[in-house]
Design an enzyme around this catalytic site. Sequence first.
Site, PDB file in Angstrom:
ATOM      1  CE  LYS A  94      -4.295  -1.512   1.996  1.00  0.00           C
ATOM      2  NZ  LYS A  94      -4.270  -3.100   1.787  1.00  0.00           N
ATOM      3  CD  GLU A  97      -4.469   6.477   3.441  1.00  0.00           C
ATOM      4  OE1 GLU A  97      -3.744   6.171   2.531  1.00  0.00           O
ATOM      5  OE2 GLU A  97      -5.500   5.675   3.433  1.00  0.00           O
ATOM      6  NE  ARG A 147      -8.511  -9.297  -5.621  1.00  0.00           N
ATOM      7  CZ  ARG A 147      -9.616  -8.805  -5.102  1.00  0.00           C
ATOM      8  NH1 ARG A 147     -10.661  -8.604  -5.996  1.00  0.00           N
ATOM      9  NH2 ARG A 147      -9.942  -8.268  -3.879  1.00  0.00           N
TER      10      ARG A 147
END
Length: 455
Positions: free
Chosen positions: A116, A200, A303
């Site tokens: 991430k 974050e 995906r």
Amino acid sequence: MIESLLVANRGEIARRIIRTAKRLGIRAIAVHSEADAGLPFVTEADEAVCVGPANPAQSYRNVEAILAAAKSTGAQAIHPGYGFLSENADFARTVEASGLIWVGPGADAITAMGDKINARNLMAAAGVPVAPGTTDPAADLDAAVAAAAEIGYPVMVKAAAGGGGMGMGVATDETALRTEYDKVRSFAERMFGDGSVLIERYFPRVRHVEVQILGLADGRVVALGERECSVQRRNQKLVEESPSPAVSPELRERFLAAAVRAGEAVGYRNAGTVECLLVPRQRDFEEDGAGSEEFFFLEMNTRLQVEHPVTELVYGVDLVEEQLRVAAGLAPTFDPDALAPRGHAIELRINAEDPKRFLPGPGAIKTWVEPTGEGVRVDSGYTEGNTVTPFYDSLMAKLIVSGATRAEAIERARAAVAAFDLTGPKNNLPFFAELLENDEFLSGDYDTGIVSRMR
């Protein structure tokens, strides 16, 4: 076109991939665990190979067994579906090194987006908006505390290698941060083998909006609209719809352009999803529901997504077919310069779980009668007489409805939920019946806290 395809997955997604493969005249090969031997995806495949016991590590994540099955059946390509090995870059490389076609993005793109922090940094460099947060892992608790003080509370504490809503915690102050940091780091080390932690900014009221992208064989990246995914429990989605009722035409252009930039930044090929947070201005949200123009990159799923059917119905494409065409080096079935949405679609995830607390409730299926009718589609992994075991995800089926308008799609969803006759395992159909009468959901003006407010 590919001639033979091994589907390295199970349940509804394996069955759904097999359906498209057979329509295209491709020999479909299933792999399955001992526990799944009697499920529809196994019986509907042209050939099936047992790759191990119920434990996923010994079957659906068993790379050697899956490659051996591909070799013994003469498979030409492997489609990983979602979950299990779908975002495992080493598996993608091994498949290609074995001389097989990998139906998915390149291993380098999977690696780039799998972390991430690295993904945030790449997106920021590409001009994609990212939320305030750390550009390096918080090496220890002191670093996490310092980062949070700079970013400002509340903060989200995330496992850098996590995904699917797992490995996340919210801290509203330093005391909570100390607890969440240790909890998330321990979970990340145990589940992902990587204890790296990202700090974050956390937005208490936010919408979860994502964009479907497709990297074509000729190198172009195109966006096939957005999906609203804000109906969630434990940071995991229950309902998705397209288009998002919160996104204006002007904001949609910005969303799609940012998603295309994200894909281009990593040379993306095949299907993927750029997930974002849409932050409403609090005053506007409370007074008149007006959405902010502010959105931030969350992550990229390298995906096919669980919720891909709503995009298929709105854009009139078969995303699995497009995946296979990209993998084979073929042009898409649609004109990339003339993509246009039509109507509205909603997906409800039918899970074997308690509709109040959402705790798993596996068991033998006594009755399974799927709804039918105009605008109704069911992608299911089970049928009457099967057993939902505790070894895998609780998803049993996806009920997807579409209509000319959101209101029409909701009406069809109500009727379809009422007509779905399912007994045996616990299921969340009663929750959907409640949601489809909820004023907040019906208005389209909802956020990721809607389920908690209903409970």
